[in-house]
Design an enzyme around this catalytic site. Structure first.
Site, PDB file in Angstrom:
ATOM      1  N   CYS A  82       4.571  -8.199   6.198  1.00 46.35           N
ATOM      2  CA  CYS A  82       5.855  -8.622   5.618  1.00 46.35           C
ATOM      3  C   CYS A  82       7.013  -7.703   5.973  1.00 46.35           C
ATOM      4  O   CYS A  82       8.156  -8.042   5.736  1.00 46.35           O
ATOM      5  CB  CYS A  82       5.746  -8.753   4.104  1.00 46.35           C
TER       6      CYS A  82
ATOM      7  N   CYS B  93       1.315  -5.933  -2.289  1.00 52.58           N
ATOM      8  CA  CYS B  93       2.279  -4.913  -2.729  1.00 52.58           C
ATOM      9  C   CYS B  93       1.568  -3.804  -3.495  1.00 52.58           C
ATOM     10  O   CYS B  93       1.890  -2.626  -3.351  1.00 52.58           O
ATOM     11  CB  CYS B  93       3.344  -5.527  -3.632  1.00 52.58           C
TER      12      CYS B  93
END
Lengths: 189, 136
Positions: free
Chosen positions: B37, B106
Site C-alpha cells: 500500500c 497496519c
C-alpha cells in the site's frame, strides 16, 4: 482473467493507451444492453458479463501498477502483501525522508518545493516503468529474471502514495486561494 | 469504510508523534514499510540502563489505521521492558482498535516496527560492547 487478451492487446508493459481506450469504447458500445433488447435472456446476460470484463480489463491496463501486477501474475509470479519482498532499509529511509520533506513543505505552504519534490519522485516512477517496459517487452524471459523485478512494484506504490499526497496538497492550496479570492481578499501570487 | 472510535481517536490525536536522536546509543530506530500500500512507519525507543523503554516516538505516513496502530504501539511499549514490548502481537492491536480484515496489515506493520526498533537498539549495544572490548 487475462486483461490483455480481453482487449486484444499485446502482452507487454508499454502499450498504446490511446488506441486501447478506443478499443474499450468500441467494445463497450457493441456490448451495450440497448443492442440486446430483443435478444434472449442468456445472450443478454453473456453480453453483460463480457461488458463487465472489458471494463475491468481497461481499468487494469490503463493503470501502470495494475498492468505490471497482471504481467507478473500471467508469468506465474505472485504479487501482493505477503508475496512481495520487503523494501530495503535504504529505500525506506529515503521514502521517509522524502515524505518528511513533503510534510514540511506543506506546513510552510511552499508550493514550489512541493512541486519540485513531486517532479523528482515522478522521474523515479518513470524510471521504474522504463525498467518494466524493457523486461516485459513481449519477448520471453525466465520467471527468475522477471521475479527479480518484483521490488519495483512496491517502489511504484510508494511513489504513487507520494504523488497522490503532493497533488492533494496542491489542490488544497488552490482551494484556499479560491476561497480567499471569493472573500475579496487581496491575494499575492 | 467505517473506522472504529478508537482508531479515529488515535488518528486525530496521535500520541507520541516525533523523533528521537537516532545517533544516541540508547535509542533504537525501527523503519518499516508496506509495499502493498505504500505506507511507511518509523518507531523509535529510548531504553534506560535497566532495560526499560522510557520513551517512544513514531512518525507514520499512511492511512488512519496505520497511524492509530503505531500510536497505540508507542503508548503500550512506554515503561515496558524490552522483552515485554517484544511480546506484543499484532492481534493485540487488532483487538484493541477493532481493525477490519483489510486493515490487519497496519497492525502487522506496527508489530514489525517495534521488533525492528528493539533489534536496532540491541545491535547498537552489541557494537558498543565490542568496541569497548577492543579498546581494553
Amino acid at each position: 482473467m487475462d486483461p490483455f487478451a480481453t482487449l486484444g492487446a499485446p502482452r507487454r508493459f508499454d502499450l498504446d493507451l490511446a488506441a486501447l481506450e478506443k478499443t474499450h469504447r468500441e467494445l463497450s458500445r457493441a456490448l451495450h444492453p440497448d443492442k440486446f433488447a430483443s435478444a434472449s435472456a442468456s445472450e443478454r446476460r453473456a453480453a453483460l458479463e463480457k461488458a463487465a470484463s472489458v471494463n475491468e480489463a481497461w481499468r487494469v491496463l490503463r493503470d501502470p501498477i495494475r498492468r505490471a501486477e497482471a504481467l507478473f501474475q500471467l508469468e506465474g509470479i505472485e504479487v501482493g502483501e505477503t508475496k512481495e519482498p520487503k523494501p530495503s532499509p535504504a529505500f525506506l529511509m529515503e521514502v521517509m525522508e522524502q515524505r518528511e520533506e513533503l510534510a514540511e513543505a506543506r506546513a510552510k505552504k511552499d508550493l514550489d518545493r512541493v512541486r519540485k519534490l513531486a517532479a523528482a519522485i515522478g522521474e523515479r516512477m518513470k524510471a521504474a516503468q522504463e525498467r518494466l517496459g524493457a523486461a516485459f517487452d513481449g519477448s520471453s524471459r525466465s520467471a527468475d529474471e522477471l521475479a527479480r523485478l518484483l521490488p519495483l512494484l512496491g517502489e511504484m506504490r510508494f511513489y504513487r502514495r507520494f504523488l497522490d499526497e503532493a497533488s492533494a496538497i496542491e489542490e488544497e492550496a488552490e482551494e484556499a486561494l479560491l476561497a480567499a479570492e471569493a472573500n475579496g481578499e487581496k491575494v499575492h501570487a | 469504510m467505517a473506522y472504529s472510535e478508537k482508531v479515529i481517536d488515535h488518528a486525530e490525536n496521535p500520541r507520541n508523534v516525533g523523533t528521537l536522536d537516532k545517533d544516541d546509543p540508547n535509542v533504537g530506530t525501527g523503519l518499516v514499510g508496506a509495499p502493498a500500500c505504500g505506507d511507511v512507519m518509523r518507531l523509535q525507543i529510548k531504553v534506560n540502563d535497566d532495560g526499560i523503554i522510557e520513551d517512544a516516538k513514531f512518525k507514520t505516513f499512511g492511512c488512519g489505521s496505520a497511524i492509530a496502530s503505531s500510536s497505540l504501539a508507542t503508548e503500550w511499549i512506554k515503561g515496558k521492558k524490552l522483552e515485554e514490548a517484544e511480546a506484543i502481537r499484532n492481534v493485540d492491536i487488532v483487538n484493541e482498535l477493532n481493525l477490519p480484515p483489510v486493515k490487519i496489515h497496519c497492525s502487522v506493520l506496527a508489530e514489525d516496527a517495534i521488533k525492528s526498533a528493539i533489534a536496532d537498539y540491541r545491535a547498537k549495544q552489541a557494537a558498543r560492547q565490542a568496541a569497548k572490548a577492543n579498546a581494553q
